[in-house]
Design a protein around this motif. Structure first.
Motif: not given
Length: 190
Positions: A178, A182, A185
């Motif tokens: 994750r 992140a 992104r």
């Protein structure tokens, strides 16, 4: 047969019978009984910081005792304070920074005490210095507060560093995956 021979024979017979009787006795192995919350509390106050965390968790989640966030915070604080004191003294063998994670979350969320996002953020930053899964979780939560500017100014670069710390602390976990997502992104190479 001499007296000596009879005594020896009787002794052999007695030992044989006692051994057979002993072998027939059924012994029940002792079953493991996990320590009670009261035992964990006593060991915590005696200096075992891990039992402080376990006692706090029992109170937070109602395991063996009613849910009591105030008591949970009390025991989490003891563990965290010991960690901070040990690090301040430079005691490398001391308690681990991630022992502050549970206190940080409860402080941030206002469970068992008044919510204080700035103190929660500070404690998460400290807990992130550890090396285990809880430290990775602290880094993740710290990054979220940094990105959103909760408990202090927004800090994109600090959040990126915290997300990279998640990966460094627990490289193959779902949380690390994750964190990689992140970072992508955010337009940053993990």
């Amino acid at each position: 047969m001499s007296n000596r021979g009879r005594m020896f024979g009787a002794l052999v017979l007695a030992l044989t019978l006692s051994g057979a009787a002993h072998a027939q006795q059924k012994t029940t192995p002792k079953k493991y009984a996990p320590p009670t919350t009261a035992e964990k509390e006593r060991r915590c106050l005696g200096g075992d910081s891990y039992d402080c965390i376990f006692a706090g968790s029992d109170h937070e989640h109602g395991r063996g005792v009613p849910v009591n966030f105030t008591q949970a915070v009390r025991f989490y604080r003891v563990a965290c304070d010991r960690s901070v004191a040990d690090r301040a003294r430079g005691f490398a063998g001391g308690q681990l920074p991630e022992q502050c994670y549970n206190l940080a979350v409860m402080t941030r969320d206002g469970r068992g005490l008044t919510a204080d996002a700035a103190e929660g953020r500070r404690l998460l930053q400290y807990a992130c210095r550890g090396a285990a899964t809880l430290a990775a979780m602290a880094c993740w939560d710290h990054a979220a507060l940094q990105l959103r500017g909760i408990g202090g100014p927004a800090d994109r670069n600090g959040a990126i560093a915290s997300l990279r710390d998640v990966i460094a602390r627990d490289r193959n976990s779902d949380l690390a995956a994750r964190a990689r997502t992140a970072l992508q992104r955010l337009g940053v190479t993990p």
